[in-house]
Design an enzyme around this catalytic site. Structure first.
Site, short mmCIF file in Angstrom:
data_model
loop_
_atom_site.label_atom_id
_atom_site.label_comp_id
_atom_site.label_asym_id
_atom_site.label_seq_id
_atom_site.Cartn_x
_atom_site.Cartn_y
_atom_site.Cartn_z
N GLY A 75 3.05 5.00 4.94
CA GLY A 75 2.19 5.75 5.98
C GLY A 75 1.00 5.05 6.11
N THR A 76 0.44 3.96 5.43
CA THR A 76 -0.73 3.45 5.73
C THR A 76 -0.86 2.42 6.70
OG1 THR A 76 -0.37 1.69 3.94
CG2 THR A 76 -1.66 3.83 3.43
N GLY A 77 0.17 1.97 7.33
CA GLY A 77 0.27 1.22 8.51
C GLY A 77 0.58 -0.36 8.22
N LYS A 78 1.44 -0.49 7.37
CA LYS A 78 1.63 -1.90 6.87
C LYS A 78 2.49 -2.54 8.36
CE LYS A 78 3.56 -0.40 3.08
NZ LYS A 78 3.33 0.70 3.24
N THR A 79 3.61 -1.72 8.77
CA THR A 79 4.45 -2.15 9.71
C THR A 79 3.62 -2.44 11.17
OG1 THR A 79 6.47 -1.25 8.59
CG2 THR A 79 6.58 -1.80 11.23
N HIS B 1 -4.00 36.73 -8.05
CA HIS B 1 -3.71 35.38 -8.25
C HIS B 1 -4.60 34.49 -7.81
CE1 HIS B 1 -0.88 32.30 -10.21
NE2 HIS B 1 -1.30 31.56 -9.30
N GLU B 2 -4.50 34.58 -6.47
CA GLU B 2 -5.44 33.60 -5.62
C GLU B 2 -6.69 33.87 -5.53
OE1 GLU B 2 -3.83 31.18 -4.38
OE2 GLU B 2 -1.74 31.74 -4.50
N GLY C 59 0.80 -1.17 0.13
CA GLY C 59 -0.14 -0.08 0.14
C GLY C 59 1.04 1.22 -0.08
N SER C 60 0.15 2.24 0.05
CA SER C 60 0.83 3.66 -0.04
C SER C 60 1.71 3.86 1.16
CB SER C 60 0.04 4.83 0.04
OG SER C 60 -0.78 4.62 -1.21
#
Length: 631
Positions: free
Chosen positions: A199-203, A418-419, A196-197
């Site tokens: 920081g998704t919590g695999k570890t 611009h903004e 997965g991406s």
């Protein structure tokens, strides 16, 4: 404990040997003249002896020869009871007697240097032996063992990813009661790949599986297997699985397995590449151990596309679990887990924060809560409030405020227009995401920003949404052109993003009427993964010209839409800019009121904008109202 430097030890031992040898040499007398006892007596009577040391079996001293040269002498003593009287009568300046020296002192002086040299040689040989043992330890695994940890991680600590938890629940049941599965003849997966991406919590999920099953957890990184020495990686793989078999039932976890499990080369580098040898050993070990042993391998990666197919086949990583980015419900649960560690004010609404953080993964949300806590501590607050949370979101999305950056009034006006151009176009397009906030306060590399947040999580993007996004990106450049008849470099990032979106619409998404549904751009793959040795063109030169033409048409039509919206709503544009220069930040609700023609409430006394800024904004407001927009 700090290890001693061997050269430092060598220096001091050598120095000690030299000192002992010098003492021994001095004790032996060096270049002494041997005199007969009768000659010694004659020199005493002649008055040329001025120093005498009488020792058992030997007399040493100094005398002056006929030429007046001082010399050292030694002689064997005789039984002479008048020796002391003769020395006193002839005025020997210094004479003394010593007791018989012990055998230990003599032995130390004579054999001490030899013993020290032997000890030094022994020490050097021992060091070489230890060096060999350390060299052999290169092949030992560096995996860390976590068993019976005081802070055990369980599924309660992992919010969201319910589907992944269900997939891994079978592993937990097997590790707790393997006999129940073996009785029915079922085989538990040998390996589980989490991808997965970042920081998704695999570890974290792998640690939670070990915590739920209450089994030893060996964790290692893919990069730890490859060293400068050939064969070390394969040896560490063998050692890791040996440790697992001895501690069964247990979990083996390899993080970032793509560092060692990449697709094998297509003949480049030969078969002796260290990473390839390590991968081959990993494949052999996964074939060699049986699931009945109670050893399960879990690996994690965010690049499953680069892994070798042999690693992913059934019998090795039997189960592949994808960890998706959290949706609204998951984000709220994750925020709840992390916010338990801090003190929250009553005005904090985690559901609102979750809605304002689409695309945030677990690591981002943990960082958000921590940033908010740091901001509250910096302001000496007793609790974290909603304002801290919103500021933390802005810091993560756009970077910290750079209030110290001084800009001229002209540049500030350009940034405001611009903004405001981005904001105005976004409010008048039906498929655009709602504007949450617009600011002209520099943050990170940006001089200002317009923040749009979707109302709900989206997994598909339509063609109309992409075209609206392109028009919004060109809103800033169009506003600059219409107001100042001049363009700046401020739209560089907008143009780059717009070009990339238009190119993908034509070459990947099949959204061009002239080209049709064709994939003309090769996916983002790395070269030399054993798949493609060289890049080949997937279309002709004529098709390339057509692609460029279609991309150009999409970009110019999107820019024209933005230009029409701004020209038709010049008065609203000026009002937005006026309030931006006065307040520096406007919320989505403020923008809605301005478009409806309502006046915003005056700034409160507690506002962060000082009096000087208010006066300056009043002057700028007059200039803006008098400015002529060229159609």
């Amino acid at each position: 404990m700090k290890k001693s430097n061997p050269w430092f030890v060598f220096f001091w031992i050598t120095l000690l040997v030299i000192v002992l040898m010098f003492i021994n040499f001095a004790r032996q007398g060096g270049n002494e003249v041997e005199l007969e006892y009768s000659q010694f007596k004659q020199h005493i009577k002649a008055g040329s002896v001025f120093k005498v040391l009488v020792a058992p079996g030997l007399i040493r001293g100094q005398f002056r020869d006929g030429d007046g040269v001082f010399k050292r002498f030694k002689t064997v003593p005789m039984d002479d009871p008048n020796l002391v009287k003769d020395m006193e009568d002839n005025k020997v300046l210094e004479f003394s007697a010593t007791e018989k020296s012990g055998w230990l002192g003599s032995l130390l002086l004579n054999w001490g240097p030899v013993v020290l040299l032997i000890l030094f040689c022994f020490w050097m040989m021992r060091g070489m032996s230890m060096g060999n043992k350390q060299a052999m330890s290169f092949g030992k695994t560096k995996a860390k063992l976590a068993v019976g940890a005081s802070k055990k991680i369980t599924f309660k600590d992992v919010a969201g990813c319910d589907e992944a938890k269900e997939e891994l629940q079978e592993l937990i049941e097997f590790l707790k009661d393997p006999a129940r599965f073996q009785k029915l003849g079922g085989k538990i997966p040998k390996g589980v790949l989490l991808f997965g991406s970042p920081g998704t919590g695999k570890t974290l999920l792998a640690k939670a599986v070990a915590g739920e099953a209450n089994v030893p957890f060996f964790s290692s990184s893919g990069s730890e297997f490859v060293e400068m020495f050939v064969g070390v990686g394969a040896s560490r793989v063998r050692d890791l699985f040996d440790h697992g078999r001895k501690s069964a039932p247990c979990l083996l976890f390899i993080d970032e397995i793509d560092a060692v499990g990449r697709h094998r080369f297509a003949g480049i580098g030969g078969g002796h590449d260290e990473r390839e040898q390590t991968l081959n050993q990993l494949l052999v070990e996964m074939d060699g151990f049986d699931s009945k042993e109670g050893v399960i391998l879990i690996a994690a990666t965010n690049r499953p596309d680069v892994l070798d197919p042999a690693l992913l086949r059934p019998g090795r990583f039997d189960r592949q679990v994808i960890i998706l980015s959290p949706d609204l419900k998951d984000r709220e649960e994750i925020l709840g887990v992390h916010s338990k560690k801090i003190r929250l004010d009553n005005d904090v609404n985690l559901n609102v924060i979750a809605r304002r953080t689409p695309g945030f993964v677990g690591a981002d949300l943990a960082n958000l809560v921590n940033e908010a806590a740091l901001l509250a501590a910096r302001n000496s607050q007793n609790a974290v409030n909603m304002k801290n949370m919103e500021e933390a979101i802005d810091r993560i999305l756009a970077g910290p405020q750079r209030k110290s950056r001084l800009m001229s009034d002209k540049e500030k006006n350009i940034i405001a227009y611009h903004e405001a151009g981005h904001t105005l176009v976004a409010k008048f397009l039906p498929s655009a995401d709602p504007v949450h906030k617009v600011s002209i306060i520099p943050r990170g590399p940006a001089l200002g920003y317009t923040l749009q947040l979707p109302e709900e999580d989206k997994y598909l993007t339509s063609k109309s949404e992409l075209l609206d996004k392109l028009s919004i990106l060109f809103g800033g450049r169009v506003a600059e052109e219409l107001v100042f008849s001049e363009i700046t470099t401020g739209a560089q990032n907008d143009i780059s993003k717009a070009t990339g979106i238009a190119m993908r619409m034509v070459t990947e998404f099949g959204m061009s009427d002239k080209i049709g549904p064709m994939a003309l751009q090769r996916p983002n793959e790395e070269v030399f993964l054993g798949r493609d040795i060289s890049r080949d063109a997937r279309h002709s030169g004529k098709t390339s010209e057509l692609i460029d033409e279609e991309v150009k048409n999409i970009i110019y039509s999107s820019k024209s839409r933005a230009s029409k919206i701004i020209k038709d709503n010049v008065s609203i544009l000026n009002k937005i800019v006026s309030y931006l220069l006065e307040r520096e930040n406007l919320s989505g609700e403020d923008i809605d009121k301005i478009i409806k023609g309502e006046e915003l409430a005056p700034l409160s006394e507690s506002s962060s904008v000082d009096e000087e800024t208010k006066k300056k904004s009043t002057v700028e407001k007059k200039v803006i109202n008098e400015k002529v927009i060229i159609s």
